[in-house]
Scaffold this motif. Structure first.
Motif, short mmCIF file in Angstrom:
data_model
loop_
_atom_site.label_atom_id
_atom_site.label_comp_id
_atom_site.label_asym_id
_atom_site.label_seq_id
_atom_site.Cartn_x
_atom_site.Cartn_y
_atom_site.Cartn_z
N GLN A 150 0.83 -1.20 0.00
CA GLN A 150 0.00 0.00 0.00
C GLN A 150 0.87 1.25 0.00
OE1 GLN A 150 -2.91 0.05 3.14
NE2 GLN A 150 -3.60 -2.04 2.75
N THR B 276 -16.55 -17.85 -8.26
CA THR B 276 -16.20 -16.64 -9.01
C THR B 276 -16.96 -15.43 -8.50
OG1 THR B 276 -15.79 -17.98 -10.99
CG2 THR B 276 -16.08 -15.62 -11.31
N SER C 180 -18.49 -15.16 -5.60
CA SER C 180 -18.11 -14.91 -4.21
C SER C 180 -16.81 -14.12 -4.13
CB SER C 180 -17.97 -16.23 -3.45
OG SER C 180 -19.21 -16.90 -3.38
N ALA C 181 -15.84 -14.49 -4.97
CA ALA C 181 -14.57 -13.76 -4.98
C ALA C 181 -14.76 -12.32 -5.42
CB ALA C 181 -13.57 -14.47 -5.90
N ILE C 182 -15.59 -12.11 -6.44
CA ILE C 182 -15.85 -10.74 -6.92
C ILE C 182 -16.54 -9.92 -5.85
CG2 ILE C 182 -17.16 -9.38 -8.60
CD1 ILE C 182 -16.69 -11.65 -10.62
N THR D 283 -16.62 -10.48 -2.61
CA THR D 283 -15.72 -10.29 -1.47
C THR D 283 -14.73 -9.16 -1.75
OG1 THR D 283 -15.90 -12.61 -0.83
CG2 THR D 283 -14.02 -11.39 0.03
N ASN D 284 -14.24 -9.10 -2.98
CA ASN D 284 -13.32 -8.03 -3.36
C ASN D 284 -14.02 -6.67 -3.29
OD1 ASN D 284 -10.80 -7.00 -4.46
ND2 ASN D 284 -11.91 -6.69 -6.36
N ILE D 285 -15.27 -6.63 -3.74
CA ILE D 285 -16.04 -5.38 -3.66
C ILE D 285 -16.27 -5.00 -2.19
CG2 ILE D 285 -18.27 -4.29 -4.18
CD1 ILE D 285 -18.40 -6.02 -6.69
N THR E 251 -14.40 -5.74 0.33
CA THR E 251 -13.12 -5.26 0.88
C THR E 251 -12.87 -3.82 0.48
OG1 THR E 251 -12.23 -7.51 0.78
CG2 THR E 251 -10.65 -5.71 1.02
N ARG E 252 -13.13 -3.50 -0.79
CA ARG E 252 -12.95 -2.13 -1.26
C ARG E 252 -13.91 -1.17 -0.55
NH1 ARG E 252 -10.05 -1.47 -6.07
NH2 ARG E 252 -9.30 -3.41 -6.98
N ASP F 280 -12.58 -0.59 2.89
CA ASP F 280 -11.47 0.36 2.84
C ASP F 280 -12.00 1.79 2.66
OD1 ASP F 280 -9.64 -1.69 3.11
OD2 ASP F 280 -9.33 -1.92 0.96
#
Length: 713
Positions: free
Chosen positions: A157, A361, A363-365, A367-369, A371-372, A375
């Protein structure tokens, strides 16, 4: 205990002097191959994605920042375009000050019952520094913002985008003994949990304590589940009631266990001490009304506005995943129960393929959203950040784990006859492929046994598969990523000829460090999520198949040991951060317990009058379902209140110990401040002659009477 020590923590092996705390002892010859050479942490600095000048400037800033906070560094070639930077405490006095400051801070915030001795050496002799405490303090020096005394290193980061990871080295001797002991014992003793906490910190300690308690508590639903399966009718209200009571008792019992563990490990209330995240971005500085200091803040209204995005995110995520499950479910029902055309033996696997591809797929997308989004909400401290992230992941997990069973239990079985005719377009689409050799599409009939088979799949088959993947996937992924990085380094034309050749005495050690650098970072929340999800299957759907707990008790005995092996062999050593609970997962357990009371009531209402284990539903009515749910929910709240009152009547060992420690502190303070009060025996006897107010009154009356009588004479 000495820095870099490779033996389990114990009073005998713990540090008794400053020299032992801050300087490594020579490793014993039989265990030399396991020595960490006194390194506290290793920083992996990967420079292949940057040009030479940028990499050199950032590395120089990194070394300077570490030196500024009192850390000594040594660089070695990490191979494949990386530098391994070994970190350890440079100043004995600096480490002594950090330990003392940390313990005084705990006392001021009420975490410790008494202040540490003013004489630092005496304080360390009475309470030796564990590996976990040492590594925690060094990690804070590495990661805290510069304004709070740290180097402000944030891997991947901002200005530290070339810092790939910060990790401590495994204590191979401890790991070997740990796996040996746990693999040959049936239960985990409190002493074992204490040793684990001293080595890996409270977060890992609380997880294994929870798993051990959960495993022990599963004995009860396993017993009455097996009894219900063989002796009681299917969908037994008696079993549902016992299962619901068990879930409440377990959640409330664990709530008390967290207090006892927090007191025993000296971390109860440690959440009061919050350090700012290095990634926190303030939007202003205000003067603290209490301390008068100027502190960076982020507007609560701005954060609330950003948090409001969770609502549309949750609705969209639920809609996408539920639509996927519903579509695949419809295809599965059609192919398995209606379609009789060519290729059926192959086509029946289509739903499994679709779910295997799309669910991970999506779930990963998502989860990434999530996390963003987390943040973007810009939380000030790690606990707030983790709490918000956990709740987002929990919502996604509930949808992916339980929606298929909800569809079968509350849509397909009771309403399948009304819904399936609307899937007639499947029939129309497949008629043209039917030839004389194949039968026409069959007439749809509900298969009530589908629900039981699904529950068995999720509680047995999926658990076994998940356990296997948990151990195999990290190993395979590490191999693949290692190869990919080697190829990337070759494409970047890293000059391997210029790489430093390892010294003979360091070669085996550096190879081990390079291997550990490639390991995944251990996330205890992933393991807690797995256990909470399992608890949900037990509370929500075990009336369908009462042997659910029997399956889980076998799985969790293995899980307890496989998770230990995973930490030792497949993951980097966990950073020993402090906590006094399992965090928001306790609230999630309580939520699932409540939701289970509703689900069980609906299942019993729909299926309790069926014969056999298959469970043919009766015709449901809205008022019937609502009545069953409301009655069960009120019974749940009443039972929880009674259980809490009953448990509060039982003395908590942790609270008793806490009160005793605080009493002794107050007593010692009074004796030191005022001196011990010595009471004269004559004085003591003087005040003991009249035992009550009534006795004093009688004595007074007698004196008055004698005086009046004497006067009259």
């Amino acid at each position: 205990m000495t820095m870099g020590s490779n033996t389990p923590p114990s009073p005998a092996s713990s540090a008794s002097s400053l020299e032992e705390i801050a300087a490594p002892a020579a490793p014993r010859k039989p265990k030399a191959k396991y020595s960490n050479l006194g390194a506290d942490y290793v920083i992996s600095f990967r420079f292949t994605s940057a040009d030479k000048e940028k990499a050199e400037r950032q590395f120089e800033r990194l070394v300077t920042a570490l030196d500024r906070v009192g850390l000594r560094v040594e660089a070695r070639d990490g191979r494949d375009g990386s530098v391994l930077l070994f970190v350890r405490i440079k100043s004995q006095r600096r480490f002594m000050a950090e330990v003392y400051r940390s313990r005084v801070k705990d006392w001021l915030h009420g975490i410790r019952p008494a202040a540490p001795d003013k004489e630092t050496q005496k304080s360390l002799d009475k309470e030796p520094v564990t590996d976990a405490e040492r590594l925690r303090l060094v990690y804070l020096l590495l990661t805290l913002p510069e304004g709070e005394g740290g180097a402000g290193i944030t891997p991947k980061q901002g200005e530290w985008n070339l810092v790939e990871s910060i990790f401590a080295l495994h204590d191979r001797s401890f790991n070997k003994e740990w796996l040996k002991r746990w693999s040959t014992s049936w239960t985990i003793s409190p002493t074992e949990l204490d040793a684990l906490r001293d080595k890996f910190g409270e977060k890992v300690g609380f997880y294994f304590a929870f798993l051990q308690n959960y495993f022990a508590f599963l004995i009860f639903p396993a017993i009455f589940g097996a009894t219900s399966y063989f002796l009681l009718p299917a969908y037994s209200p008696l079993f549902a009631l016992a299962n619901g009571l068990w879930s409440i008792i377990f959640v409330e019992w664990w709530r008390r266990q967290e207090i006892d563990l927090g007191v025993r490990w000296g971390v109860r209330g440690c959440a009061k001490i919050q350090n700012k995240r290095a990634a926190f971005q303030p939007d202003g500085v205000v003067e603290d009304s209490v301390t008068g200091q100027r502190v960076p803040v982020f507007s609560a209204w701005k954060r609330l506005a950003r948090q409001s995005l969770q609502v549309p995110f949750a609705l969209i995520a639920a809609g996408i995943l539920a639509s996927l499950f519903a579509a695949v479910f419809g295809i599965e029902v059609f192919l398995s129960e209606i379609y009789n055309g060519p290729g059926k033996s192959v086509l029946v696997f289509l739903p499994t393929v679709l779910l295997s591809v799309f669910v991970p797929t999506l779930s990963a997308i998502l989860t990434n959203i999530a996390t963003r989004l987390n943040d973007y909400e810009n939380y000030e401290n790690a606990d707030s950040y983790d709490y918000a992230m956990t709740q987002k992941i929990f919502v996604l997990n509930v949808i992916t784990s339980y929606v298929p069973l909800f569809l079968t239990a509350f849509v397909y079985v009771p309403f399948g006859a009304q819904i399936m005719p609307h899937l007639n377009f499947f029939n129309t689409a497949t008629v043209q492929f039917i030839d004389e050799k194949h039968e026409a599409p069959a007439t749809f009939q509900i298969n009530p046994d589908r629900l039981r088979k699904q529950v068995i799949y999720f509680t047995v088959t999926a658990q076994v598969v998940g356990l296997a993947l948990e151990l195999v996937v990290p190993f395979v992924k590490r191999r693949v990523f290692k190869k990919a990085k080697q190829m990337q380094s070759s494409r970047k034309e890293v000059d391997k000829a210029s790489a430093v050749v390892d010294r003979d005495e360091e070669k085996s050690f550096l190879e081990r460090v390079r291997d550990e650098a490639e390991l995944d970072v251990y996330n205890v929340s992933s393991d807690l999520r797995e256990m909470v999800t399992q608890f949900g299957y037990l509370t929500l759907f075990s009336p369908i198949w009462p042997l659910t707990a029997v399956s889980f008790i076998v799985n969790n005995w293995i899980e307890l040991r496989s998770d230990a092996a995973k930490i030792c062999l497949e993951m980097q050593r966990p950073v020993p951060l402090r906590t006094d609970s399992i965090g928001p997962w306790l609230d999630n357990l309580s939520f699932l317990s409540w939701l289970g009371s509703i689900t069980s009531a609906a299942l019993i209402y729909l299926f309790s009058e069926s014969s056999g284990i298959i469970g043919n539903p009766k015709s449901p009515t809205l008022w019937g379902v609502l009545t069953a749910i409301l009655f069960s929910e009120h019974l749940y709240f009443a039972a929880r209140m009674v259980i809490r009152i009953a448990l509060n009547k039982i003395e908590s060992p942790g609270l008793v110990r806490e009160r005793k420690e605080r009493y002794l502190v107050r007593k010692r303070y009074l004796e030191e401040s005022l001196g011990e009060i010595v009471t004269d025996e004559t004085e003591r006897m003087f005040w003991l002659q009249q035992s009550s107010v009534q006795a004093t009154a009688e004595v007074g009356k007698e004196i008055i009477g004698r005086a009046v009588m004497k006067k009259n004479q």
